[in-house]
Design an enzyme around this catalytic site. Structure first.
Site, PDB file in Angstrom:
ATOM      1  N   ASN A  10       0.873  -0.960  -0.012  1.00 37.91           N
ATOM      2  CA  ASN A  10       0.053   0.071  -0.216  1.00 37.91           C
ATOM      3  C   ASN A  10       0.748   1.135   0.100  1.00 37.91           C
ATOM      4  OD1 ASN A  10      -1.706   2.050   0.588  1.00 37.91           O
ATOM      5  ND2 ASN A  10      -2.274   1.357   2.617  1.00 37.91           N
ATOM      6  N   TRP A  11       1.140   1.713  -1.111  1.00 40.66           N
ATOM      7  CA  TRP A  11       1.865   3.051  -1.399  1.00 40.66           C
ATOM      8  C   TRP A  11       1.318   4.062  -0.655  1.00 40.66           C
ATOM      9  CZ3 TRP A  11       4.342   3.027  -6.847  1.00 40.66           C
ATOM     10  CH2 TRP A  11       5.001   1.731  -6.971  1.00 40.66           C
ATOM     11  N   LYS A  12       0.179   4.338  -0.378  1.00 39.11           N
ATOM     12  CA  LYS A  12      -0.579   5.543   0.328  1.00 39.11           C
ATOM     13  C   LYS A  12      -0.158   6.489  -0.669  1.00 39.11           C
ATOM     14  CE  LYS A  12       0.114   3.323   4.477  1.00 39.11           C
ATOM     15  NZ  LYS A  12       0.044   3.436   6.253  1.00 39.11           N
ATOM     16  N   HIS A  96      -9.549   1.491   4.590  1.00 41.54           N
ATOM     17  CA  HIS A  96      -8.163   1.724   5.568  1.00 41.54           C
ATOM     18  C   HIS A  96      -8.305   2.660   6.792  1.00 41.54           C
ATOM     19  CE1 HIS A  96      -4.055   2.638   6.426  1.00 41.54           C
ATOM     20  NE2 HIS A  96      -3.741   1.646   5.834  1.00 41.54           N
ATOM     21  N   GLU A  98      -6.671   4.938   7.835  1.00 39.04           N
ATOM     22  CA  GLU A  98      -6.564   6.273   7.510  1.00 39.04           C
ATOM     23  C   GLU A  98      -7.677   6.851   6.807  1.00 39.04           C
ATOM     24  OE1 GLU A  98      -2.807   5.641   5.179  1.00 39.04           O
ATOM     25  OE2 GLU A  98      -1.869   5.099   7.244  1.00 39.04           O
ATOM     26  N   GLU A 168      -5.307  -4.578  10.752  1.00 41.34           N
ATOM     27  CA  GLU A 168      -4.261  -3.406  10.938  1.00 41.34           C
ATOM     28  C   GLU A 168      -4.528  -2.801  12.268  1.00 41.34           C
ATOM     29  OE1 GLU A 168      -2.326  -2.353   6.804  1.00 41.34           O
ATOM     30  OE2 GLU A 168      -4.064  -1.291   7.109  1.00 41.34           O
ATOM     31  N   GLY A 174       2.699   2.333  10.577  1.00 35.96           N
ATOM     32  CA  GLY A 174       3.559   3.578  10.500  1.00 35.96           C
ATOM     33  C   GLY A 174       4.357   3.905  11.611  1.00 35.96           C
ATOM     34  N   SER A 214       3.341  -1.842  10.519  1.00 34.64           N
ATOM     35  CA  SER A 214       4.914  -1.960  10.581  1.00 34.64           C
ATOM     36  C   SER A 214       5.306  -3.351  10.152  1.00 34.64           C
ATOM     37  CB  SER A 214       5.205  -1.563  11.962  1.00 34.64           C
ATOM     38  OG  SER A 214       4.850  -0.293  12.193  1.00 34.64           O
ATOM     39  N   GLY A 236       4.958   1.318   4.515  1.00 33.49           N
ATOM     40  CA  GLY A 236       6.169   1.972   4.580  1.00 33.49           C
ATOM     41  C   GLY A 236       7.397   1.182   3.795  1.00 33.49           C
TER      42      GLY A 236
HETATM   43  P1  PGA Z   1       3.025   0.407   7.605  1.00 29.25           P
HETATM   44  O1  PGA Z   1       1.491   0.628   7.101  1.00 29.25           O
HETATM   45  O2  PGA Z   1       3.481  -0.902   6.785  1.00 29.25           O
HETATM   46  O3  PGA Z   1       3.781   1.767   7.000  1.00 29.25           O
HETATM   47  O4  PGA Z   1       2.699   0.330   9.131  1.00 29.25           O
HETATM   48  C1  PGA Z   1       0.389  -0.302   6.856  1.00 29.25           C
HETATM   49  C2  PGA Z   1      -0.568  -0.158   6.315  1.00 29.25           C
HETATM   50  O5  PGA Z   1      -1.370   0.945   6.559  1.00 29.25           O
HETATM   51  O6  PGA Z   1      -1.259  -0.715   5.448  1.00 29.25           O
END
Ligand code: PGA
Length: 252
Positions: A10-12, A96, A98, A168, A174, A214, A236
């Site tokens: 997931n590049w966001k 997600h 976010e 998650e 993150g 993470s 990330g």
């Molecule tokens: P992260 O994000 O690996 O940077 O913790 C995971 C995600 O939000 O899908």
């Protein structure tokens, strides 16, 4: 037997088209020829068309970071399922944390998006997970259960063939704080039981459950070895070809 592991990057909101192309080039080389694992990346919408052409014939699939429930209309800023399919994108991440935290996504909107995505032929990766406050209050399992029950309401066993769940924990995204394997497996087992209740034993056992938060090359193997962890949703670390490839290899 565990289902084929599924690793998604997931590049966001990261990367111009030029940067996306460079990352895909490095990534394709790093994972070329790997089998026994499904791989996908979710670049920003703006890079999908360009990346899609690059991925033709490769073992890396294309995913989107969101999808709307309507086929078209007055929904400024949203993207319909057919628009993704036209670009060769077969997967959409939905709900997600976010999106839930910053863009008002609810279990009901997650349900609408997932239902429409699956009906259109997309694979839906439905994300769930508790906040730190919810975990500390002992509410982890009840929060995740609510998100699963409401988010998947109305989906049938046939629909579930195109369903993936990503657990998650919000406090692990993150932050560098990864859930322990025991914490992750406990929630995954709970999700598995809910899926078996809704879809029956066979289909419930075949839905891939990804862990996210993470995930890094040095913790991936241990997480993926858990009985109900069938993949990872990687943020990330998916922005570095070598790290993402190492996570993919840990799944093989
Ligand atoms: P992260 O994000 O690996 O940077 O913790 C995971 C995600 O939000 O899908």
């Amino acid at each position: 037997m565990k289902p084929t592991p599924f690793i998604v990057g997931n590049w966001k909101m990261n990367g111009t088209v030029a940067e996306a192309r460079a990352l895909v080039e490095a990534l394709e080389t790093a994972v070329a020829g790997l089998s026994g694992v499904e791989i996908a990346i979710a670049p920003p919408f703006t890079a999908l068309a360009s990346v899609s052409a690059m991925l033709e014939g490769s073992n890396v699939q294309l995913a989107a970071q969101n999808v709307h429930w309507a086929t078209s209309g007055a929904f400024t800023g949203e993207i319909a399922p057919a628009m993704l399919i036209e670009l060769g994108c077969g997967i959409a991440i939905i709900g997600h944390s976010e999106r839930r935290q910053f863009f008002g996504e609810t279990d009901e909107s997650v349900n609408a998006r997932a239902t429409a995505a699956i009906a259109s032929g997309l694979t839906a990766i439905v994300c769930v997970g508790e906040t730190l406050a919810e975990r500390e209050a002992g509410e982890t399992l009840s929060v995740v259960e609510r998100q699963i029950v409401r988010g998947l309401a109305g989906l049938t066993a046939e629909n579930a063939q195109r369903l993936v769940i990503a657990y998650e924990p919000v406090w692990a995204i993150g932050t560098g704080k990864v859930a322990t394997t025991a914490q992750a497996q406990q929630v995954h087992a709970h999700i598995r039981a809910l899926l078996v209740t809704q879809f029956g034993a066979d289909v419930g056992a075949s839905v891939r459950l990804q862990y996210g938060g993470s995930v890094k090359p040095d913790n991936a193997a241990e997480l993926l070895a858990q009985p109900d962890i069938d993949g990872a949703l990687v943020g990330g670390a998916s922005l570095k070809a070598a790290d993402f490839a190492a996570i993919v290899k840990a799944a093989v």
